[in-house]
Design an enzyme around this catalytic site. Sequence first.
Site, mmCIF file in Angstrom:
data_model
loop_
_atom_site.group_PDB
_atom_site.id
_atom_site.type_symbol
_atom_site.label_atom_id
_atom_site.label_comp_id
_atom_site.label_asym_id
_atom_site.label_seq_id
_atom_site.Cartn_x
_atom_site.Cartn_y
_atom_site.Cartn_z
ATOM 1 N N THR A 201 1.020 -67.805 -3.504
ATOM 2 C CA THR A 201 -0.346 -67.760 -2.973
ATOM 3 C C THR A 201 -1.349 -68.320 -3.969
ATOM 4 O O THR A 201 -2.201 -69.147 -3.622
ATOM 5 C CB THR A 201 -0.724 -66.299 -2.643
ATOM 6 O OG1 THR A 201 0.260 -65.761 -1.764
ATOM 7 C CG2 THR A 201 -2.094 -66.210 -2.004
ATOM 8 N N CYS A 202 -1.276 -67.856 -5.196
ATOM 9 C CA CYS A 202 -2.268 -68.223 -6.208
ATOM 10 C C CYS A 202 -2.405 -69.741 -6.305
ATOM 11 O O CYS A 202 -3.509 -70.279 -6.203
ATOM 12 C CB CYS A 202 -1.861 -67.625 -7.556
ATOM 13 S SG CYS A 202 -2.715 -68.344 -8.943
ATOM 14 N N LYS B 80 -10.955 -71.974 -6.288
ATOM 15 C CA LYS B 80 -11.831 -72.266 -7.431
ATOM 16 C C LYS B 80 -12.208 -73.737 -7.465
ATOM 17 O O LYS B 80 -13.282 -74.104 -7.947
ATOM 18 C CB LYS B 80 -11.187 -71.825 -8.736
ATOM 19 C CG LYS B 80 -11.590 -70.420 -9.143
ATOM 20 C CD LYS B 80 -10.916 -69.295 -8.407
ATOM 21 C CE LYS B 80 -11.665 -68.655 -7.310
ATOM 22 N NZ LYS B 80 -10.918 -67.552 -6.645
ATOM 23 N N GLY C 250 -16.124 -59.336 6.095
ATOM 24 C CA GLY C 250 -15.613 -58.763 4.842
ATOM 25 C C GLY C 250 -16.394 -59.270 3.650
ATOM 26 O O GLY C 250 -16.450 -60.480 3.415
ATOM 27 N N GLY D 61 -15.800 -58.445 0.444
ATOM 28 C CA GLY D 61 -15.048 -58.255 -0.804
ATOM 29 C C GLY D 61 -14.975 -59.582 -1.551
ATOM 30 O O GLY D 61 -15.730 -60.522 -1.248
ATOM 31 N N GLY E 138 -8.972 -58.248 3.645
ATOM 32 C CA GLY E 138 -7.958 -57.726 2.731
ATOM 33 C C GLY E 138 -6.588 -58.339 2.962
ATOM 34 O O GLY E 138 -6.389 -59.098 3.916
ATOM 35 N N ARG E 139 -5.685 -58.014 2.047
ATOM 36 C CA ARG E 139 -4.336 -58.581 2.106
ATOM 37 C C ARG E 139 -3.297 -57.478 2.134
ATOM 38 O O ARG E 139 -3.380 -56.506 1.394
ATOM 39 C CB ARG E 139 -4.112 -59.533 0.921
ATOM 40 C CG ARG E 139 -5.075 -60.732 1.010
ATOM 41 C CD ARG E 139 -4.830 -61.769 -0.042
ATOM 42 N NE ARG E 139 -3.508 -62.333 -0.032
ATOM 43 C CZ ARG E 139 -3.090 -63.356 0.721
ATOM 44 N NH1 ARG E 139 -3.912 -63.926 1.587
ATOM 45 N NH2 ARG E 139 -1.858 -63.815 0.614
ATOM 46 N N HIS F 273 -24.780 -68.862 -31.167
ATOM 47 C CA HIS F 273 -26.071 -69.073 -30.500
ATOM 48 C C HIS F 273 -26.244 -70.544 -30.182
ATOM 49 O O HIS F 273 -25.945 -71.378 -31.028
ATOM 50 C CB HIS F 273 -27.193 -68.607 -31.427
ATOM 51 C CG HIS F 273 -28.560 -68.903 -30.893
ATOM 52 N ND1 HIS F 273 -29.141 -68.133 -29.908
ATOM 53 C CD2 HIS F 273 -29.449 -69.878 -31.204
ATOM 54 C CE1 HIS F 273 -30.344 -68.633 -29.632
ATOM 55 N NE2 HIS F 273 -30.550 -69.684 -30.402
HETATM 56 C C1 LIG Z 1 -8.144 -66.898 -1.099
HETATM 57 C C2 LIG Z 1 -7.561 -66.204 -2.300
HETATM 58 C C3 LIG Z 1 -8.154 -66.346 -3.527
HETATM 59 C C4 LIG Z 1 -7.631 -65.709 -4.640
HETATM 60 N N1 LIG Z 1 -8.239 -65.890 -5.850
HETATM 61 C C5 LIG Z 1 -7.736 -65.291 -6.947
HETATM 62 C C6 LIG Z 1 -8.331 -65.496 -8.217
HETATM 63 O O1 LIG Z 1 -9.288 -66.250 -8.365
HETATM 64 N N2 LIG Z 1 -7.781 -64.869 -9.281
HETATM 65 C C7 LIG Z 1 -6.708 -64.037 -9.160
HETATM 66 O O2 LIG Z 1 -6.256 -63.475 -10.151
HETATM 67 N N3 LIG Z 1 -6.125 -63.806 -7.961
HETATM 68 C C8 LIG Z 1 -6.616 -64.419 -6.862
HETATM 69 N N4 LIG Z 1 -5.999 -64.237 -5.651
HETATM 70 C C9 LIG Z 1 -4.856 -63.302 -5.570
HETATM 71 C C10 LIG Z 1 -3.559 -63.949 -6.054
HETATM 72 O O3 LIG Z 1 -3.322 -65.130 -5.345
HETATM 73 C C11 LIG Z 1 -2.429 -62.957 -5.863
HETATM 74 O O4 LIG Z 1 -2.750 -61.752 -6.502
HETATM 75 C C12 LIG Z 1 -1.109 -63.469 -6.449
HETATM 76 O O5 LIG Z 1 -0.753 -64.693 -5.859
HETATM 77 C C13 LIG Z 1 -0.019 -62.417 -6.238
HETATM 78 O O6 LIG Z 1 1.180 -62.879 -6.765
HETATM 79 P P1 LIG Z 1 2.571 -62.369 -6.173
HETATM 80 O O7 LIG Z 1 3.623 -63.015 -7.011
HETATM 81 O O8 LIG Z 1 2.571 -60.926 -6.024
HETATM 82 O O9 LIG Z 1 2.627 -62.942 -4.688
HETATM 83 P P2 LIG Z 1 2.502 -64.392 -4.076
HETATM 84 O O10 LIG Z 1 1.757 -65.313 -4.948
HETATM 85 O O11 LIG Z 1 2.041 -64.197 -2.684
HETATM 86 O O12 LIG Z 1 4.003 -64.917 -4.082
HETATM 87 C C14 LIG Z 1 5.001 -64.366 -3.298
HETATM 88 C C15 LIG Z 1 6.005 -65.449 -3.020
HETATM 89 O O13 LIG Z 1 7.127 -64.865 -2.391
HETATM 90 C C16 LIG Z 1 7.610 -65.757 -1.418
HETATM 91 N N5 LIG Z 1 8.385 -64.967 -0.443
HETATM 92 C C17 LIG Z 1 7.941 -63.957 0.346
HETATM 93 N N6 LIG Z 1 8.970 -63.463 1.070
HETATM 94 C C18 LIG Z 1 10.056 -64.150 0.722
HETATM 95 C C19 LIG Z 1 11.411 -64.110 1.127
HETATM 96 N N7 LIG Z 1 11.860 -63.248 2.031
HETATM 97 N N8 LIG Z 1 12.278 -64.995 0.564
HETATM 98 C C20 LIG Z 1 11.862 -65.874 -0.359
HETATM 99 N N9 LIG Z 1 10.598 -65.965 -0.775
HETATM 100 C C21 LIG Z 1 9.698 -65.119 -0.246
HETATM 101 C C22 LIG Z 1 6.368 -66.379 -0.832
HETATM 102 O O14 LIG Z 1 6.636 -67.612 -0.213
HETATM 103 C C23 LIG Z 1 5.486 -66.518 -2.069
HETATM 104 O O15 LIG Z 1 5.624 -67.780 -2.664
HETATM 105 C C24 LIG Z 1 -6.479 -64.896 -4.519
HETATM 106 C C25 LIG Z 1 -5.861 -64.760 -3.277
HETATM 107 C C26 LIG Z 1 -6.383 -65.404 -2.176
HETATM 108 C C27 LIG Z 1 -5.694 -65.268 -0.862
#
Ligand SMILES: Cc1cc2nc3c(=O)[nH]c(=O)nc-3n(C[C@H](O)[C@H](O)[C@H](O)COP(=O)(O)OP(=O)(O)OC[C@H]3O[C@@H](n4cnc5c(N)ncnc54)[C@H](O)[C@@H]3O)c2cc1C
Length: 459
Positions: A45-46, A55, A178, A180, A265-266, A436
Site C-alpha cells: 500500500t505505502c 505525498k 472522514g 482523519g 478508515g482502513r 538559525h
Molecule cells: C492513502 C494513504 C496514504 C498513506 N500515507 C501514509 C504516510 O504518509 N505515512 C505512513 O507512514 N503511512 C501512510 N499510509 C499507511 C501505510 O500505507 C500503511 O500503514 C502500510 O502500507 C502498512 O504496511 P503493511 O505491510 O502492514 O501492509 P500493506 O502495505 O498493505 O502490504 C500488505 C501486502 O500484503 C499483500 N497481500 C495481502 N494478502 C495477501 C495474500 N493472501 N497473499 C499474498 N500477498 C498478500 C498485499 O498485496 C500487500 O502488498 C497511507 C495509507 C493510505 C491508504
Amino acid sequence: MSATDANSFDIVILGGGSGGYACALRAAELGLTVALVEKGKLGGTCLHMGCIPTKALLHAAEVADTAREGEQFGVKTTFESVDMSGVNAYKNGVVERLYKGLQGLVKSKSIELVEGEGRLVAKNTVEVAGRQLVGKNVVLATGSYAKSLPGLDIAGKIMTSEQALFLDHVPARVVVLGGGVIGVEFASVFKSFGSEVTIIEALPRLVAAEDEAISKQLERAFRKRKISFQTGVKFSGATQSGDVVQVSLESGETIEADLLLVAVGRGPVTAGLGYEEAGVTIDRGFVLTNERCQTNVDGIYAVGDIVPGLQLAHRGFGQGIFVAEQIAGLNPPVIDEMGIPRVTYCEPEIASVGYTETQAREKFAEIETYDYNLGGNGKSQILATQGFIKLVRQKDGPVVGVHMIGARIGEQVGEAQLIYNWEALPSDVAQLIHAHPTQNEALGEAHLALAGKPLHAHA
Ligand SMILES: Cc1cc2nc3c(=O)[nH]c(=O)nc-3n(C[C@H](O)[C@H](O)[C@H](O)COP(=O)(O)OP(=O)(O)OC[C@H]3O[C@@H](n4cnc5c(N)ncnc54)[C@H](O)[C@@H]3O)c2cc1C
C-alpha cells in the site's frame, strides 16, 4: 541452522508491504532464509497506493499554491491549471523508480520472492498456487484495505483513495467523508488543485487523534483556505445520477458533488486467509499480538496494519525489523507505540509524537504544557506560515508529548521523536544550539521557554 530444502525456510512472510519486506530484508541480513509471498506489487500500500503517491500529489499541490501566491513574495506568477496527466506522470515516475529500487534490493539478498496469493494452511505452512512453503517461523503481514460504510458502494463517482489516486481530471466539487489523516490530506490536495471541498466528519473535530489544540489550528487554517467542513455530523446516504453524487446528512442537509471520497478508515486484510483455522486469535478482523509481535500461536508473528495500533508504514518497517531480530535471537527492545512519530501532510502539516495533553493528564500525576507560536520563528515568517509547537512534559520531568503544526513542520518530527524516546528534559534540549533561521529552531526555543529561559517567546 538454515533450512536447505527448496520449500523450507527460516521465515515465511505472507505479504510484501512495508512490514513484510522490511522483515525479509533484515532477516536476510542476519543470514536467515526467507520466502516473501506477495500477490500484488512488492512494496504494498505505502509504495503503490498510500504514502508515496499521496505525498507526490501533495507536492504538486504545493507547487500549484506557490504559483498562485507568488505575488505575496513579490514574484509575478499566475496559476493556469492543473494537468492531471502531467501530475500522474510525475507521481507514477516517483513510484516506479522506488519500485525498481526495492525489487533490486530484494533480488540482491537471499530472499525468495514468491508471486501469488498465499494462504496459511497449517501453523507453519503457507500455500501459494499449490506450492507449500514451510517456515520455522511465519510472519503475517497482509495489510489493510479502504473501508466504506454499510450501504455505501464504491463505484462511479464514489471512490476511496485507491481510485482517487488515478483521477484524469480535477473534479469541480468534492465531498470528503472522514476528517482523519487520509481525508484531510486529500481535501488539501483537491483544494490546491482548484476543487471546491467539503469535509464531513462524525467526530467533534478534524484529525481527532491529535491534540485538541492541533485540531483547532487546522480547522482555522482550513477555514482560511476556504476548505469547508462539518464536524459532529453523520452521513446518511449517497445517490448517483449521471456524473453527480447527492450526499445526504442525518441533519437533513444534502450536498451535491462531482466526487465523493470515502476516507472512513482502513480495515485489516485477514478474512479467508486461514488465520483462524490455524488457531490465531483475531479481534474484529485484527490479529492480536503481544509486545514482541507474537500471536498466541507459537512461531506465528504479525506486523503492520493487521495489528491493532497506528496504521503507519514506518511502524510496519519497525515491527518487521523487530521480528527478524527476535527470530534471530537478538532480543531487540520492545517498540513503544507512543514513540512512533506521526505526520499528516496536509497544508499546514501536522507532526506529533507521544501523549496529547488529554492523554498525559490521565497518565501522569502532574503535567505542564507550553505553546511556542511560530510567529516568533524567523523561517516560519519567511514561509508565511502560522502554527505552533506544543510541548507536554511531566512536572519536573521529561517531555512526554510534542505537537506541531505549520507549513513543512513534518520535517521537524525527527528531533521531536528523539526528545520523546530519549526521555529528554526541557533543559537537555535547551542546551543544544539549533540552527538559525530554521523551523527546527522553534523546537529549540519551545524547550528554552519550558526550561525557564525563553528567547524569542512572547508570554
Ligand atoms: C492513502 C494513504 C496514504 C498513506 N500515507 C501514509 C504516510 O504518509 N505515512 C505512513 O507512514 N503511512 C501512510 N499510509 C499507511 C501505510 O500505507 C500503511 O500503514 C502500510 O502500507 C502498512 O504496511 P503493511 O505491510 O502492514 O501492509 P500493506 O502495505 O498493505 O502490504 C500488505 C501486502 O500484503 C499483500 N497481500 C495481502 N494478502 C495477501 C495474500 N493472501 N497473499 C499474498 N500477498 C498478500 C498485499 O498485496 C500487500 O502488498 C497511507 C495509507 C493510505 C491508504
